[in-house]
Write a protein that holds these residues in place. Sequence first.
Motif, PDB file in Angstrom:
ATOM      1  N   GLN A 267       0.841  -1.196   0.000  1.00 33.45           N
ATOM      2  CA  GLN A 267       0.000   0.000   0.000  1.00 33.45           C
ATOM      3  C   GLN A 267       0.882   1.255   0.000  1.00 33.45           C
ATOM      4  OE1 GLN A 267      -3.387   0.008  -0.255  1.00 33.45           O
ATOM      5  NE2 GLN A 267      -3.174  -2.212  -0.554  1.00 33.45           N
ATOM      6  N   VAL A 268       1.303   1.688  -1.175  1.00 31.72           N
ATOM      7  CA  VAL A 268       2.261   2.785  -1.297  1.00 31.72           C
ATOM      8  C   VAL A 268       1.660   4.111  -0.829  1.00 31.72           C
ATOM      9  CG1 VAL A 268       3.754   4.066  -2.873  1.00 31.72           C
ATOM     10  CG2 VAL A 268       3.401   1.606  -3.192  1.00 31.72           C
ATOM     11  N   ILE A 269       0.462   4.421  -1.289  1.00 33.49           N
ATOM     12  CA  ILE A 269      -0.166   5.686  -0.902  1.00 33.49           C
ATOM     13  C   ILE A 269      -0.405   5.727   0.601  1.00 33.49           C
ATOM     14  CG2 ILE A 269      -2.192   7.155  -1.178  1.00 33.49           C
ATOM     15  CD1 ILE A 269      -2.488   6.072  -4.000  1.00 33.49           C
ATOM     16  N   ALA A 270      -0.908   4.625   1.145  1.00 33.46           N
ATOM     17  CA  ALA A 270      -1.148   4.568   2.590  1.00 33.46           C
ATOM     18  C   ALA A 270       0.163   4.691   3.365  1.00 33.46           C
ATOM     19  CB  ALA A 270      -1.848   3.264   2.950  1.00 33.46           C
ATOM     20  N   LEU A 271       1.249   4.154   2.832  1.00 29.25           N
ATOM     21  CA  LEU A 271       2.555   4.296   3.471  1.00 29.25           C
ATOM     22  C   LEU A 271       2.976   5.759   3.514  1.00 29.25           C
ATOM     23  CD1 LEU A 271       4.488   1.212   2.060  1.00 29.25           C
ATOM     24  CD2 LEU A 271       4.236   1.782   4.496  1.00 29.25           C
ATOM     25  N   GLY A 272       2.730   6.470   2.417  1.00 24.78           N
ATOM     26  CA  GLY A 272       3.061   7.882   2.390  1.00 24.78           C
ATOM     27  C   GLY A 272       2.267   8.668   3.419  1.00 24.78           C
ATOM     28  N   VAL A 273       0.987   8.341   3.534  1.00 22.97           N
ATOM     29  CA  VAL A 273       0.135   9.011   4.524  1.00 22.97           C
ATOM     30  C   VAL A 273       0.599   8.673   5.944  1.00 22.97           C
ATOM     31  CG1 VAL A 273      -2.198   9.180   5.457  1.00 22.97           C
ATOM     32  CG2 VAL A 273      -1.855   9.091   2.975  1.00 22.97           C
ATOM     33  N   ALA A 274       0.876   7.393   6.183  1.00 23.14           N
ATOM     34  CA  ALA A 274       1.316   6.964   7.511  1.00 23.14           C
ATOM     35  C   ALA A 274       2.658   7.583   7.866  1.00 23.14           C
ATOM     36  CB  ALA A 274       1.417   5.437   7.551  1.00 23.14           C
ATOM     37  N   ARG A 275       3.524   7.708   6.864  1.00 23.14           N
ATOM     38  CA  ARG A 275       4.850   8.312   7.107  1.00 23.14           C
ATOM     39  C   ARG A 275       4.711   9.746   7.581  1.00 23.14           C
ATOM     40  NH1 ARG A 275       8.857   9.900   8.560  1.00 23.14           N
ATOM     41  NH2 ARG A 275      10.965   9.732   7.741  1.00 23.14           N
ATOM     42  N   THR A 276       3.676  10.451   7.093  1.00 25.30           N
ATOM     43  CA  THR A 276       3.451  11.834   7.509  1.00 25.30           C
ATOM     44  C   THR A 276       2.776  11.894   8.873  1.00 25.30           C
ATOM     45  OG1 THR A 276       3.235  12.530   5.193  1.00 25.30           O
ATOM     46  CG2 THR A 276       2.348  14.010   6.870  1.00 25.30           C
ATOM     47  N   VAL A 277       1.722  11.104   9.042  1.00 20.13           N
ATOM     48  CA  VAL A 277       0.965  11.130  10.295  1.00 20.13           C
ATOM     49  C   VAL A 277       1.811  10.642  11.472  1.00 20.13           C
ATOM     50  CG1 VAL A 277      -1.038  10.163  11.502  1.00 20.13           C
ATOM     51  CG2 VAL A 277      -1.231  10.861   9.100  1.00 20.13           C
ATOM     52  N   LEU A 278       2.653   9.642  11.220  1.00 20.87           N
ATOM     53  CA  LEU A 278       3.457   9.063  12.288  1.00 20.87           C
ATOM     54  C   LEU A 278       4.830   9.709  12.402  1.00 20.87           C
ATOM     55  CD1 LEU A 278       2.572   5.270  11.944  1.00 20.87           C
ATOM     56  CD2 LEU A 278       1.514   7.017  13.388  1.00 20.87           C
ATOM     57  N   SER A 279       4.978  10.908  11.839  1.00 20.50           N
ATOM     58  CA  SER A 279       6.243  11.628  11.999  1.00 20.50           C
ATOM     59  C   SER A 279       6.095  12.678  13.087  1.00 20.50           C
ATOM     60  CB  SER A 279       6.678  12.244  10.666  1.00 20.50           C
ATOM     61  OG  SER A 279       5.696  13.151  10.179  1.00 20.50           O
ATOM     62  N   TRP A 280       6.001  13.959  12.714  1.00 20.88           N
ATOM     63  CA  TRP A 280       6.000  14.991  13.757  1.00 20.88           C
ATOM     64  C   TRP A 280       4.773  14.959  14.660  1.00 20.88           C
ATOM     65  CZ3 TRP A 280       2.234  18.666  13.997  1.00 20.88           C
ATOM     66  CH2 TRP A 280       1.524  18.959  12.836  1.00 20.88           C
ATOM     67  N   PRO A 281       3.559  14.595  14.198  1.00 20.06           N
ATOM     68  CA  PRO A 281       2.460  14.521  15.174  1.00 20.06           C
ATOM     69  C   PRO A 281       2.709  13.466  16.260  1.00 20.06           C
ATOM     70  CG  PRO A 281       1.604  14.621  12.936  1.00 20.06           C
ATOM     71  CD  PRO A 281       3.060  14.345  12.822  1.00 20.06           C
ATOM     72  N   LEU A 282       3.237  12.311  15.840  1.00 15.82           N
ATOM     73  CA  LEU A 282       3.511  11.257  16.818  1.00 15.82           C
ATOM     74  C   LEU A 282       4.681  11.637  17.707  1.00 15.82           C
ATOM     75  CD1 LEU A 282       2.891   8.469  17.929  1.00 15.82           C
ATOM     76  CD2 LEU A 282       4.397   7.487  16.166  1.00 15.82           C
ATOM     77  N   VAL A 283       5.687  12.295  17.137  1.00 15.48           N
ATOM     78  CA  VAL A 283       6.828  12.741  17.944  1.00 15.48           C
ATOM     79  C   VAL A 283       6.365  13.731  19.011  1.00 15.48           C
ATOM     80  CG1 VAL A 283       8.981  14.054  17.913  1.00 15.48           C
ATOM     81  CG2 VAL A 283       8.552  12.333  16.156  1.00 15.48           C
ATOM     82  N   ALA A 284       5.504  14.680  18.606  1.00 16.67           N
ATOM     83  CA  ALA A 284       4.994  15.668  19.559  1.00 16.67           C
ATOM     84  C   ALA A 284       4.216  14.986  20.681  1.00 16.67           C
ATOM     85  CB  ALA A 284       4.110  16.677  18.835  1.00 16.67           C
ATOM     86  N   LEU A 285       3.391  14.003  20.326  1.00 21.87           N
ATOM     87  CA  LEU A 285       2.619  13.275  21.326  1.00 21.87           C
ATOM     88  C   LEU A 285       3.537  12.477  22.249  1.00 21.87           C
ATOM     89  CD1 LEU A 285      -0.127  12.349  22.437  1.00 21.87           C
ATOM     90  CD2 LEU A 285      -0.111  10.516  20.724  1.00 21.87           C
ATOM     91  N   THR A 286       4.555  11.853  21.669  1.00 23.57           N
ATOM     92  CA  THR A 286       5.499  11.060  22.456  1.00 23.57           C
ATOM     93  C   THR A 286       6.261  11.929  23.447  1.00 23.57           C
ATOM     94  OG1 THR A 286       5.777   9.478  20.638  1.00 23.57           O
ATOM     95  CG2 THR A 286       7.489   9.513  22.330  1.00 23.57           C
ATOM     96  N   VAL A 287       6.709  13.087  22.988  1.00 20.88           N
ATOM     97  CA  VAL A 287       7.423  14.007  23.882  1.00 20.88           C
ATOM     98  C   VAL A 287       6.513  14.447  25.022  1.00 20.88           C
ATOM     99  CG1 VAL A 287       8.482  16.293  24.055  1.00 20.88           C
ATOM    100  CG2 VAL A 287       9.026  14.821  22.117  1.00 20.88           C
ATOM    101  N   ALA A 288       5.257  14.777  24.698  1.00 22.13           N
ATOM    102  CA  ALA A 288       4.317  15.237  25.721  1.00 22.13           C
ATOM    103  C   ALA A 288       4.022  14.143  26.742  1.00 22.13           C
ATOM    104  CB  ALA A 288       3.031  15.716  25.067  1.00 22.13           C
ATOM    105  N   VAL A 289       3.725  12.935  26.257  1.00 21.29           N
ATOM    106  CA  VAL A 289       3.373  11.841  27.165  1.00 21.29           C
ATOM    107  C   VAL A 289       4.576  11.398  27.991  1.00 21.29           C
ATOM    108  CG1 VAL A 289       2.543   9.466  27.311  1.00 21.29           C
ATOM    109  CG2 VAL A 289       1.496  11.041  25.690  1.00 21.29           C
ATOM    110  N   SER A 290       5.747  11.267  27.357  1.00 19.97           N
ATOM    111  CA  SER A 290       6.935  10.847  28.097  1.00 19.97           C
ATOM    112  C   SER A 290       7.335  11.913  29.118  1.00 19.97           C
ATOM    113  CB  SER A 290       8.095  10.553  27.146  1.00 19.97           C
ATOM    114  OG  SER A 290       8.463  11.702  26.402  1.00 19.97           O
ATOM    115  N   GLY A 291       7.119  13.186  28.785  1.00 23.68           N
ATOM    116  CA  GLY A 291       7.389  14.247  29.750  1.00 23.68           C
ATOM    117  C   GLY A 291       6.465  14.154  30.949  1.00 23.68           C
TER     118      GLY A 291
END
Length: 219
Positions: free
Chosen positions: A167-191
């Motif tokens: 699923q190439v298109i879905a991979l592209g979407v997931a790569r975006t969604v699971l980049s900075w939004p997930l990083v921001a959430l991870t930083v907030a929760v781990s903090g």
Amino acid sequence: MSGEPRESLAQILGGRRGALDASIPPVGFVAGWLAAGQSVAWGAAAAVVVAVAVGIYRIARGGKVRALVVSLAAVVAAALIALHTGRAQDFFLLQLMSNVASALLWAASIVVRWPLLGVVVGLLLGQKTRWRRDGVLLKAYSRASWVWVLQYTLRVVVYGLLWSAGQVIALGVARTVLSWPLVALTVAVSGWVLYRALPPEHPGLRLAPETRSEDVPGA
């Protein structure tokens, strides 16, 4: 000391610029792949061009050349893998494998009592390894590091399923969604986990003393 407001983990670790920049070339790959009738070559070329453009923009704004070269090299490597196999989904294979390695490395760091979150924050605060002498802080870093393990594990599951299904298109979407939004959430929760594990009287991350009586062998 306990009355002073504690600095957030996001403030210490910095912004999300790197994660955001890393998500742009994969979007370029998918866009080029689709525009050229699902051509891996055109997708790879588009990804590299976008990566170069982002790098030039960041350098012009004072970005570090070394970090940008590493980012560009990762995009080129991903493009070469896809070109070699002829499968568009393999452009994301390097990202999948890097998240597998990251999940294992972060988990192992907790087991051996060198939680990577503590290592990173300690370096940024100029503490080197002094934070490990504080048993309470060591335990807090260990708990908070599990949040980062979960982050990488989530990516592995999502990327792995989409990659195996092609699923190439879905991979592209997931790569975006699971980049900075997930990083921001991870930083907030781990903090949140990190500071919840510290008692109110604890001096905090920047004020960790040289030694503490709470230094215990089991964290």
